[in-house]
Design a protein around this motif. Sequence first.
Motif, PDB file in Angstrom:
ATOM      1  N   ILE A  33       0.836  -1.200   0.000  1.00  0.00           N
ATOM      2  CA  ILE A  33       0.000   0.000   0.000  1.00  0.00           C
ATOM      3  C   ILE A  33       0.874   1.254   0.000  1.00  0.00           C
ATOM      4  CG2 ILE A  33      -1.629   1.339   1.403  1.00  0.00           C
ATOM      5  CD1 ILE A  33      -2.996  -1.310   2.107  1.00  0.00           C
ATOM      6  N   GLU A  34       2.001   1.164   0.668  1.00  0.00           N
ATOM      7  CA  GLU A  34       2.960   2.276   0.612  1.00  0.00           C
ATOM      8  C   GLU A  34       3.672   2.290  -0.742  1.00  0.00           C
ATOM      9  OE1 GLU A  34       3.600   4.713   2.745  1.00  0.00           O
ATOM     10  OE2 GLU A  34       2.007   4.017   4.085  1.00  0.00           O
ATOM     11  N   ALA A  35       4.237   1.147  -1.113  1.00  0.00           N
ATOM     12  CA  ALA A  35       4.929   1.040  -2.397  1.00  0.00           C
ATOM     13  C   ALA A  35       5.286  -0.418  -2.649  1.00  0.00           C
ATOM     14  CB  ALA A  35       6.201   1.883  -2.423  1.00  0.00           C
ATOM     15  N   VAL A  36       4.912  -0.931  -3.811  1.00  0.00           N
ATOM     16  CA  VAL A  36       5.351  -2.269  -4.222  1.00  0.00           C
ATOM     17  C   VAL A  36       6.848  -2.185  -4.500  1.00  0.00           C
ATOM     18  CG1 VAL A  36       5.121  -4.080  -5.957  1.00  0.00           C
ATOM     19  CG2 VAL A  36       3.096  -2.814  -5.181  1.00  0.00           C
ATOM     20  N   PRO A  37       7.669  -2.996  -3.832  1.00  0.00           N
ATOM     21  CA  PRO A  37       9.123  -2.835  -3.937  1.00  0.00           C
ATOM     22  C   PRO A  37       9.653  -2.777  -5.359  1.00  0.00           C
ATOM     23  CG  PRO A  37       8.584  -4.369  -2.187  1.00  0.00           C
ATOM     24  CD  PRO A  37       7.293  -4.059  -2.881  1.00  0.00           C
ATOM     25  N   GLU A  38       9.198  -3.686  -6.227  1.00  0.00           N
ATOM     26  CA  GLU A  38       9.775  -3.732  -7.575  1.00  0.00           C
ATOM     27  C   GLU A  38       9.230  -2.661  -8.510  1.00  0.00           C
ATOM     28  OE1 GLU A  38       6.776  -7.240  -7.439  1.00  0.00           O
ATOM     29  OE2 GLU A  38       7.976  -6.047  -6.047  1.00  0.00           O
ATOM     30  N   VAL A  39       8.208  -1.905  -8.048  1.00  0.00           N
ATOM     31  CA  VAL A  39       7.601  -0.874  -8.884  1.00  0.00           C
ATOM     32  C   VAL A  39       7.868   0.523  -8.337  1.00  0.00           C
ATOM     33  CG1 VAL A  39       5.447  -0.027  -9.899  1.00  0.00           C
ATOM     34  CG2 VAL A  39       5.789  -2.474  -9.599  1.00  0.00           C
ATOM     35  N   GLY A  40       7.833   0.646  -6.999  1.00  0.00           N
ATOM     36  CA  GLY A  40       8.048   1.945  -6.392  1.00  0.00           C
ATOM     37  C   GLY A  40       6.790   2.780  -6.286  1.00  0.00           C
ATOM     38  N   LEU A  41       5.642   2.200  -6.604  1.00  0.00           N
ATOM     39  CA  LEU A  41       4.361   2.879  -6.491  1.00  0.00           C
ATOM     40  C   LEU A  41       3.459   2.109  -5.539  1.00  0.00           C
ATOM     41  CD1 LEU A  41       3.546   3.662 -10.244  1.00  0.00           C
ATOM     42  CD2 LEU A  41       4.250   5.307  -8.510  1.00  0.00           C
ATOM     43  N   SER A  42       2.498   2.808  -4.955  1.00  0.00           N
ATOM     44  CA  SER A  42       1.491   2.139  -4.147  1.00  0.00           C
ATOM     45  C   SER A  42       0.664   1.194  -5.014  1.00  0.00           C
ATOM     46  CB  SER A  42       0.562   3.172  -3.487  1.00  0.00           C
ATOM     47  OG  SER A  42      -0.592   2.541  -2.947  1.00  0.00           O
ATOM     48  N   ILE A  43       0.313   0.058  -4.469  1.00  0.00           N
ATOM     49  CA  ILE A  43      -0.531  -0.883  -5.190  1.00  0.00           C
ATOM     50  C   ILE A  43      -1.870  -0.250  -5.545  1.00  0.00           C
ATOM     51  CG2 ILE A  43      -1.517  -1.857  -3.070  1.00  0.00           C
ATOM     52  CD1 ILE A  43      -0.679  -3.811  -6.286  1.00  0.00           C
ATOM     53  N   LEU A  44      -2.284   0.767  -4.775  1.00  0.00           N
ATOM     54  CA  LEU A  44      -3.543   1.447  -5.029  1.00  0.00           C
ATOM     55  C   LEU A  44      -3.473   2.367  -6.243  1.00  0.00           C
ATOM     56  CD1 LEU A  44      -4.507   2.361  -1.352  1.00  0.00           C
ATOM     57  CD2 LEU A  44      -5.232   0.381  -2.692  1.00  0.00           C
ATOM     58  N   GLY A  45      -2.272   2.613  -6.740  1.00  0.00           N
ATOM     59  CA  GLY A  45      -2.126   3.521  -7.873  1.00  0.00           C
ATOM     60  C   GLY A  45      -1.471   2.909  -9.086  1.00  0.00           C
ATOM     61  N   ILE A  46      -1.258   1.585  -9.074  1.00  0.00           N
ATOM     62  CA  ILE A  46      -0.637   0.918 -10.221  1.00  0.00           C
ATOM     63  C   ILE A  46      -1.705   0.596 -11.265  1.00  0.00           C
ATOM     64  CG2 ILE A  46       0.567  -1.166 -10.986  1.00  0.00           C
ATOM     65  CD1 ILE A  46       2.005  -1.222  -8.339  1.00  0.00           C
ATOM     66  N   SER A  47      -1.430   0.913 -12.497  1.00  0.00           N
ATOM     67  CA  SER A  47      -2.402   0.709 -13.565  1.00  0.00           C
ATOM     68  C   SER A  47      -2.651  -0.775 -13.820  1.00  0.00           C
ATOM     69  CB  SER A  47      -1.903   1.354 -14.862  1.00  0.00           C
ATOM     70  OG  SER A  47      -2.741   0.984 -15.957  1.00  0.00           O
ATOM     71  N   HIS A  48      -3.933  -1.095 -14.020  1.00  0.00           N
ATOM     72  CA  HIS A  48      -4.277  -2.472 -14.380  1.00  0.00           C
ATOM     73  C   HIS A  48      -3.853  -2.802 -15.804  1.00  0.00           C
ATOM     74  CE1 HIS A  48      -7.601  -0.053 -15.891  1.00  0.00           C
ATOM     75  NE2 HIS A  48      -7.939  -1.055 -16.691  1.00  0.00           N
ATOM     76  N   ARG A  49      -3.436  -1.806 -16.577  1.00  0.00           N
ATOM     77  CA  ARG A  49      -2.939  -2.024 -17.937  1.00  0.00           C
ATOM     78  C   ARG A  49      -1.415  -2.093 -17.998  1.00  0.00           C
ATOM     79  NH1 ARG A  49      -7.228  -4.181 -20.366  1.00  0.00           N
ATOM     80  NH2 ARG A  49      -9.081  -2.831 -20.223  1.00  0.00           N
ATOM     81  N   SER A  50      -0.778  -2.031 -16.849  1.00  0.00           N
ATOM     82  CA  SER A  50       0.686  -2.058 -16.836  1.00  0.00           C
ATOM     83  C   SER A  50       1.202  -3.471 -17.084  1.00  0.00           C
ATOM     84  CB  SER A  50       1.204  -1.551 -15.488  1.00  0.00           C
ATOM     85  OG  SER A  50       0.841  -2.443 -14.452  1.00  0.00           O
ATOM     86  N   ASP A  51       2.429  -3.548 -17.582  1.00  0.00           N
ATOM     87  CA  ASP A  51       3.074  -4.848 -17.781  1.00  0.00           C
ATOM     88  C   ASP A  51       3.240  -5.572 -16.452  1.00  0.00           C
ATOM     89  OD1 ASP A  51       3.221  -4.361 -20.482  1.00  0.00           O
ATOM     90  OD2 ASP A  51       5.305  -3.664 -20.427  1.00  0.00           O
ATOM     91  N   TRP A  52       3.501  -4.812 -15.391  1.00  0.00           N
ATOM     92  CA  TRP A  52       3.686  -5.438 -14.078  1.00  0.00           C
ATOM     93  C   TRP A  52       2.425  -6.170 -13.645  1.00  0.00           C
ATOM     94  CZ3 TRP A  52       1.043  -4.836  -9.485  1.00  0.00           C
ATOM     95  CH2 TRP A  52       1.611  -5.498  -8.372  1.00  0.00           C
ATOM     96  N   PHE A  53       1.261  -5.533 -13.823  1.00  0.00           N
ATOM     97  CA  PHE A  53       0.031  -6.179 -13.381  1.00  0.00           C
ATOM     98  C   PHE A  53      -0.304  -7.380 -14.260  1.00  0.00           C
ATOM     99  CE2 PHE A  53      -4.636  -6.655 -13.258  1.00  0.00           C
ATOM    100  CZ  PHE A  53      -4.749  -6.999 -11.919  1.00  0.00           C
ATOM    101  N   ALA A  54      -0.085  -7.271 -15.550  1.00  0.00           N
ATOM    102  CA  ALA A  54      -0.316  -8.420 -16.429  1.00  0.00           C
ATOM    103  C   ALA A  54       0.540  -9.601 -15.990  1.00  0.00           C
ATOM    104  CB  ALA A  54      -0.022  -8.045 -17.881  1.00  0.00           C
ATOM    105  N   GLY A  55       1.790  -9.299 -15.601  1.00  0.00           N
ATOM    106  CA  GLY A  55       2.666 -10.359 -15.105  1.00  0.00           C
ATOM    107  C   GLY A  55       2.172 -10.940 -13.795  1.00  0.00           C
ATOM    108  N   LEU A  56       1.579 -10.081 -12.942  1.00  0.00           N
ATOM    109  CA  LEU A  56       1.044 -10.552 -11.667  1.00  0.00           C
ATOM    110  C   LEU A  56      -0.111 -11.529 -11.894  1.00  0.00           C
ATOM    111  CD1 LEU A  56       1.007 -10.178  -8.505  1.00  0.00           C
ATOM    112  CD2 LEU A  56      -0.801  -8.508  -8.898  1.00  0.00           C
ATOM    113  N   VAL A  57      -0.995 -11.210 -12.833  1.00  0.00           N
ATOM    114  CA  VAL A  57      -2.116 -12.095 -13.147  1.00  0.00           C
ATOM    115  C   VAL A  57      -1.589 -13.434 -13.670  1.00  0.00           C
ATOM    116  CG1 VAL A  57      -4.102 -12.428 -14.673  1.00  0.00           C
ATOM    117  CG2 VAL A  57      -3.761 -10.231 -13.536  1.00  0.00           C
TER     118      VAL A  57
END
Length: 372
Positions: A33-57
């Motif tokens: 919630i503060e910041a996903v370590p490998e992204v540096g952004l809060s999970i609440l603000g990471i785009s669902h269209r990002s490559d990171w989220f696609a990889g998470l799914v």
Amino acid sequence: MTPETAFDRNALNFSGGPGALPAVVLAETRQAIEAVPEVGLSILGISHRSDWFAGLVEQTERDLRALLDLPDSHAVLLLQGGATLQFSMIPMLLLRGSGRVAEYLRTGYWSAKSIPPARLEGEVRVLWDGERQGSGFRRLPTADELECSPEAAYLHSVSNETVEGLQFHHIPGLDGVRRVCDMSSDFLSRPFDAERFDLIYAHAQKNLGPAGVTLVVIRRTLLDRVPSGIPEILDYRAHLQARSIYNTPPVLAIYVVSRVLRWLREDIGGLERMEALNRRKAECLYGIIDRYPDVYEGWAHPADRSRMNVVFRLSTPEREADFLCRAESAGFGGLKGHRSLGGIRASIYNGMSLEAVERLAGFMVDFARHGG
């Protein structure tokens, strides 16, 4: 409230849902919630269209497949709307226009909820109605009590009834007839043969994570013939094609599910070990109930007792109120039974530790000896 006190109350949260999460997952989520370590952004603000989220799914699906040893014949979807939406999506797919009868097992509060939406799509036959068996949803049918039709469109069951504390310890139905199962409250609590099911669904807020995401495992061949007139958002094919990102998904909830799956694989060591731990937790509480029958009355028939939801009564509403009051003062939360049944319910999902269950058992012994 100090952080230590807050943690203690999380650890002693016996709520029927949302259920307790493992401490390590809470810690990872707090950090995310503060910041996903490998992204540096809060999970609440990471785009669902990002490559990171696609990889998470994708990683979430891989971990689930590994836990279940799931073959490629079954697809995995991360949907929304809870089990309640699945009550409608399933008969839309499998019953609408089929000219066949769907068979349902009415074994408790939640399976009863699944039947009216199905009747909007076609004919439904209730094979078993626990409320009409003189048991008041206290037991489940045995295999020889079910007269299943080999011509049924599908058989629908709920593997674990959270309200009444009933759990199937065998797989009902006929091989060769589509099996559809709501596993919302015991999914990944034990190993099972996923290939014997055609569609499994489970909302997250019991064993998987917070509310907001519903996991569906569906045999791909079910999607070969989809009735016309189904809105695209209610069509499993649209979600499969979009890799579970058809519309804005609950990013935080899916992140927590991914952490829970990793915890199951790496910290627990798989579903066989999770089952052994869950068995110990359930035996701990049922042992107290059986030891003090003058104080505690277990609701479910012993052969059908749930390892997820331990439901019991005390002799009077006043004694139950006293039990709940004392339990709350001792730090235990979420023990009040469902509004439709009352009584006491201790939900001991995967995230509930053995130590917390043993602590509740100790409280129950003390209440039976000195307060009951």
